[in-house]
Structures are given as C-alpha cells and as structure tokens.
Design a protein around this motif. Structure first.
Motif, PDB file in Angstrom:
ATOM      1  N   UNK A  92       0.820  -1.217   0.000  1.00 33.78           N
ATOM      2  CA  UNK A  92       0.000   0.000   0.000  1.00 33.78           C
ATOM      3  C   UNK A  92       0.850   1.262   0.000  1.00 33.78           C
ATOM      4  N   UNK A  93       2.007   1.194   0.679  1.00 36.01           N
ATOM      5  CA  UNK A  93       2.867   2.370   0.768  1.00 36.01           C
ATOM      6  C   UNK A  93       3.545   2.712  -0.562  1.00 36.01           C
ATOM      7  N   UNK A  94       3.236   1.981  -1.607  1.00 36.36           N
ATOM      8  CA  UNK A  94       3.754   2.256  -2.943  1.00 36.36           C
ATOM      9  C   UNK A  94       2.613   2.518  -3.939  1.00 36.36           C
ATOM     10  N   UNK A  95       1.421   2.715  -3.430  1.00 37.10           N
ATOM     11  CA  UNK A  95       0.237   2.796  -4.287  1.00 37.10           C
ATOM     12  C   UNK A  95      -0.182   4.213  -4.625  1.00 37.10           C
ATOM     13  N   UNK A  96      -0.750   4.311  -5.834  1.00 38.86           N
ATOM     14  CA  UNK A  96      -1.524   5.474  -6.197  1.00 38.86           C
ATOM     15  C   UNK A  96      -2.989   5.145  -5.931  1.00 38.86           C
ATOM     16  N   UNK A  97      -3.774   6.164  -5.648  1.00 38.60           N
ATOM     17  CA  UNK A  97      -5.211   5.998  -5.433  1.00 38.60           C
ATOM     18  C   UNK A  97      -5.902   6.546  -6.681  1.00 38.60           C
ATOM     19  N   UNK A  98      -6.699   5.694  -7.307  1.00 43.34           N
ATOM     20  CA  UNK A  98      -7.313   6.018  -8.587  1.00 43.34           C
ATOM     21  C   UNK A  98      -8.828   5.931  -8.481  1.00 43.34           C
ATOM     22  N   UNK A  99      -9.508   6.830  -9.164  1.00 45.57           N
ATOM     23  CA  UNK A  99     -10.967   6.861  -9.186  1.00 45.57           C
ATOM     24  C   UNK A  99     -11.442   6.527 -10.594  1.00 45.57           C
ATOM     25  N   UNK A 100     -12.453   5.673 -10.679  1.00 47.58           N
ATOM     26  CA  UNK A 100     -13.053   5.344 -11.968  1.00 47.58           C
ATOM     27  C   UNK A 100     -14.032   6.466 -12.342  1.00 47.58           C
ATOM     28  N   UNK A 101     -13.851   7.036 -13.532  1.00 51.95           N
ATOM     29  CA  UNK A 101     -14.712   8.133 -13.964  1.00 51.95           C
ATOM     30  C   UNK A 101     -16.108   7.657 -14.363  1.00 51.95           C
ATOM     31  N   UNK A 102     -16.279   6.340 -14.534  1.00 49.52           N
ATOM     32  CA  UNK A 102     -17.576   5.798 -14.925  1.00 49.52           C
ATOM     33  C   UNK A 102     -18.415   5.461 -13.695  1.00 49.52           C
ATOM     34  N   UNK A 103     -17.845   4.664 -12.771  1.00 51.42           N
ATOM     35  CA  UNK A 103     -18.642   4.198 -11.632  1.00 51.42           C
ATOM     36  C   UNK A 103     -18.310   4.930 -10.326  1.00 51.42           C
ATOM     37  N   UNK A 104     -17.201   5.649 -10.278  1.00 52.04           N
ATOM     38  CA  UNK A 104     -16.849   6.399  -9.071  1.00 52.04           C
ATOM     39  C   UNK A 104     -16.099   5.609  -8.015  1.00 52.04           C
ATOM     40  N   UNK A 105     -15.883   4.311  -8.242  1.00 54.38           N
ATOM     41  CA  UNK A 105     -15.175   3.480  -7.267  1.00 54.38           C
ATOM     42  C   UNK A 105     -13.704   3.873  -7.198  1.00 54.38           C
ATOM     43  N   UNK A 106     -13.086   3.566  -6.053  1.00 46.85           N
ATOM     44  CA  UNK A 106     -11.661   3.829  -5.869  1.00 46.85           C
ATOM     45  C   UNK A 106     -10.867   2.536  -5.981  1.00 46.85           C
ATOM     46  N   UNK A 107      -9.669   2.677  -6.523  1.00 50.73           N
ATOM     47  CA  UNK A 107      -8.755   1.548  -6.677  1.00 50.73           C
ATOM     48  C   UNK A 107      -7.360   1.946  -6.242  1.00 50.73           C
ATOM     49  N   UNK A 108      -6.626   0.975  -5.753  1.00 47.79           N
ATOM     50  CA  UNK A 108      -5.210   1.147  -5.455  1.00 47.79           C
ATOM     51  C   UNK A 108      -4.443   0.461  -6.568  1.00 47.79           C
ATOM     52  N   UNK A 109      -3.370   1.101  -7.024  1.00 43.77           N
ATOM     53  CA  UNK A 109      -2.554   0.522  -8.101  1.00 43.77           C
ATOM     54  C   UNK A 109      -1.084   0.726  -7.774  1.00 43.77           C
ATOM     55  N   UNK A 110      -0.287  -0.276  -8.110  1.00 42.73           N
ATOM     56  CA  UNK A 110       1.164  -0.155  -8.035  1.00 42.73           C
ATOM     57  C   UNK A 110       1.768  -1.146  -9.008  1.00 42.73           C
ATOM     58  N   UNK A 111       3.053  -1.007  -9.251  1.00 42.99           N
ATOM     59  CA  UNK A 111       3.750  -1.910 -10.157  1.00 42.99           C
ATOM     60  C   UNK A 111       4.659  -2.811  -9.350  1.00 42.99           C
ATOM     61  N   UNK A 112       4.415  -4.105  -9.440  1.00 47.22           N
ATOM     62  CA  UNK A 112       5.238  -5.121  -8.778  1.00 47.22           C
ATOM     63  C   UNK A 112       6.367  -5.474  -9.736  1.00 47.22           C
ATOM     64  N   UNK A 113       7.584  -5.342  -9.279  1.00 47.58           N
ATOM     65  CA  UNK A 113       8.736  -5.667 -10.126  1.00 47.58           C
ATOM     66  C   UNK A 113       9.462  -6.877  -9.583  1.00 47.58           C
ATOM     67  N   UNK A 114       9.656  -7.852 -10.418  1.00 52.54           N
ATOM     68  CA  UNK A 114      10.403  -9.041 -10.033  1.00 52.54           C
ATOM     69  C   UNK A 114      11.666  -9.122 -10.865  1.00 52.54           C
ATOM     70  N   UNK A 115      12.365 -10.230 -10.746  1.00 51.46           N
ATOM     71  CA  UNK A 115      13.610 -10.411 -11.466  1.00 51.46           C
ATOM     72  C   UNK A 115      13.469 -10.257 -12.964  1.00 51.46           C
TER      73      UNK A 115
END
Length: 131
Positions: free
Chosen positions: A88-111
């Motif tokens: 969570x400490x690496x997330x952006x908070x995003x809002x859907x312009x269609x339904x208004x719901x909130x989402x958390x997004x981040x990029x997981x980087x592996x090898x």
C-alpha cells in the motif's frame, strides 16, 4: 503536478464518498478486484484518474514489511488495507470516472517481470496501523 499524499483518515473519507456514490460492485471490469489482482485487460485504463498516493514525499524507502493479521494473505479479499505497509505504501489511489469506485494501483517488479496490480478500496478494510 504530482498527486497529493493521502493519509489513512483521508483515504477513508474518499472511500466512503465513493461507496456512497457507487454502493454496488463495479461493472467496469469482469474481474473481481476485492483482493490484489494483475490489472485485467477488461479494465479500460482511460477511465481511471489518479487522485492521490499513499507514499509520503519524505519517505525515500518505504518498508517492505506487510501487515497481514490472522489468516489473511496478500491475495485475500479481506486483507486489511494498511497504508504504511507494503504494498500500500507504494500505491496510487485512482478513481473510476464511470462508476466512481476507488482503486489502489502499483507496479510489482520481479527479477524478470513487471506486473501492474490493482485492488478495489473498501473503507471498512482500511486500518491506520503504526509501523
């Protein structure tokens, strides 16, 4: 202009307002996003608008410690959303312009891979747990 930092209290306020506008599940994607998922192709990214982030500017290296009490795990739909903890400490908070719901997004980087992950925000799962 970079997105504003949202603390747990502000995130809860945003989540409650979003849930009041869109009380049912999101129909913008066919994939349930209650727990962390790889961002589905069925979700149109152009519908999402970043409204904030959970990483403070003055924290150059957020912790990789996770907060998973009881029998929850990273993928659990009922895992708490603890903004001071990974991921969570690496997330952006995003809002859907269609339904208004909130989402958390981040990029997981592996090898050898990069995976964009997304999770729906539920106000009742947000916990302000100190490190």
């Amino acid at each position: 202009m970079p997105p504003d930092f949202l603390d747990a209290t502000t995130l809860i306020d945003h989540a409650r307002r979003a849930e009041a506008k869109a009380p049912g599940p999101c129909a913008c994607t066919k994939t349930p996003l209650d727990g962390w998922q790889s961002q589905p192709l069925s979700l149109d990214e152009t519908q999402l608008r970043e409204i904030g982030k959970l990483s403070p500017e003055n924290d150059p290296e957020p912790t990789f410690s996770e907060y998973l009490p009881g029998k929850t795990n990273y993928w659990s739909a009922d895992a708490p959303i603890a903004p001071r903890y990974f991921p969570y400490n690496r997330c952006g908070v995003w809002e859907c312009s269609v339904c208004g719901r909130l989402y958390l997004r981040y990029t997981e980087g592996g090898g050898y891979f990069v995976d964009r992950r997304i999770r729906a925000v539920s106000a009742n799962l947000i916990e302000d747990v100190p490190l």
